[in-house]
Every structure is written in C-alpha cells, then in structure tokens.
Design an enzyme around this catalytic site. Structure first.
Site, mmCIF file in Angstrom:
data_model
loop_
_atom_site.group_PDB
_atom_site.id
_atom_site.type_symbol
_atom_site.label_atom_id
_atom_site.label_comp_id
_atom_site.label_asym_id
_atom_site.label_seq_id
_atom_site.Cartn_x
_atom_site.Cartn_y
_atom_site.Cartn_z
ATOM 1 N N GLY A 299 0.812 -1.219 0.000
ATOM 2 C CA GLY A 299 0.000 0.000 0.000
ATOM 3 C C GLY A 299 0.842 1.265 0.000
ATOM 4 N N CYS A 300 1.928 1.247 0.761
ATOM 5 C CA CYS A 300 2.802 2.426 0.849
ATOM 6 C C CYS A 300 3.526 2.669 -0.471
ATOM 7 C CB CYS A 300 3.784 2.261 2.002
ATOM 8 S SG CYS A 300 2.941 2.155 3.600
ATOM 9 N N THR A 301 3.895 1.592 -1.141
ATOM 10 C CA THR A 301 4.546 1.731 -2.445
ATOM 11 C C THR A 301 3.569 2.286 -3.471
ATOM 12 O OG1 THR A 301 6.096 -0.043 -1.932
ATOM 13 C CG2 THR A 301 5.783 0.487 -4.265
ATOM 14 N N ALA B 121 3.076 6.047 -2.698
ATOM 15 C CA ALA B 121 4.267 6.828 -3.053
ATOM 16 C C ALA B 121 4.434 6.934 -4.564
ATOM 17 C CB ALA B 121 5.507 6.204 -2.417
#
Length: 175
Positions: A64-66, A69
């Site tokens: 999710g963070c990738t 970003a």
C-alpha cells in the site's frame, strides 16, 4: 494461549492507536524538524509561503505504501505546477527511506520520524507498545502554515488524484 493474546490485542488496539487528536482544518500545522533520506534536516518553516502535502504512511516498501508513493511520484509534475511540494513521513530510518526512494525513483522528500513524535503531533501515530508506525493520513498545509485539508482515511490507489483535485479546488477558493 495464542487466541487469548490475539483477543487482548484486538481489545486494546483501539485505545493504543493514537494519543493525540489530529489537528483540525484551519488550525496551525504542528511544527516539525526531521532528517530526510539523505540525512538533510527539513522543518515546516522551510515550506512557508508554499502549499505542502504532508503524508504519513506505515512502512517503506510495503504494497500500500509503495502504491501511494508511486502515485504521488506519477502526479508530482501536476502537484508542483500547483505550487505544492510532497513530503512523506514514516517512523522508518534514513537508510530505509534512501533505499525506498531510490528503488522507486521517488522525486520528493521522505522524512524519518524514528521516535514517532511528529506523527504523534499530527494524530497519526499508532503505538502498539512493541512497535510504532504511522497511520496512513495526509494533510494539505496552506502557504500560511494552516491545515487546509486533512485525510484521516486514505485509499492508496486514488489518494494522489484526490489531493491534486483538492489542491486545485482550494486554490480556486482562495482566488
């Protein structure tokens, strides 16, 4: 025993989630001063007179963070044309941020909030006692240093586009 521990964790997790309330829209943005992925210190005051998209995320290089970003990366030209800068914050360290930024060619600042103090001041710290992590939250800070928009629930797939649309709307409202 494992079920008991899981049940206890689920029972107390909501109370451990965050000690501070997120700042309200219109309130002054909490100050910060943290190192980026290259070790250079950035402070809220460095962004005075400009729009700032300050986003908190749980962990470098997780799915999710990738996604979040990389979506900010892909929209960075549109965001900068609106006079805004993107800054990501997590409790990961400088080295982790450097690897994450290089791997995904992220053209914006990632701040290392290793102690979680800045995340806590924004109501974005999840303290699980054995570990801390940032919640997925975003704040648009206006050129005067006030919270113009806050996102306490974020979908990593659509969030960058939502931020661009809100930046456009906020700037038109200010004209």
């Amino acid at each position: 025993m494992r079920r008991l521990l899981t049940a206890l964790l689920m029972l107390f997790l909501p109370t451990l989630a965050s000690a501070a309330e997120p700042p309200a829209e219109g309130a002054a943005a909490p100050a910060f001063s943290l190192p980026d992925q290259a070790g250079k210190t950035h402070a809220l005051a460095d962004y005075a007179g400009r729009w700032l998209v300050l986003y908190f995320y749980p962990k470098d290089d997780t799915p999710g963070c990738t996604t979040e970003a990389c979506n900010f990366r892909d929209d960075i030209v549109r965001i900068r044309r609106l006079g805004a800068e993107v800054v990501g914050v997590s409790v990961d360290d400088v080295a982790s941020h450097a690897d994450f930024a290089a791997k995904h060619k992220l053209p914006f600042t990632l701040l290392a909030d290793e102690g979680g103090k800045v995340a806590e001041s924004y109501g974005a710290l999840r303290d699980l006692m054995v570990m801390k992590m940032a919640k997925r939250q975003t704040y648009i800070i206006d050129p005067q240093g006030r919270i113009a928009r806050r996102y306490l629930e974020v979908d990593p797939q659509t969030h960058a586009a939502e931020v661009v649309a809100d930046l456009e709307r906020l700037q038109k409202a200010g004209d």
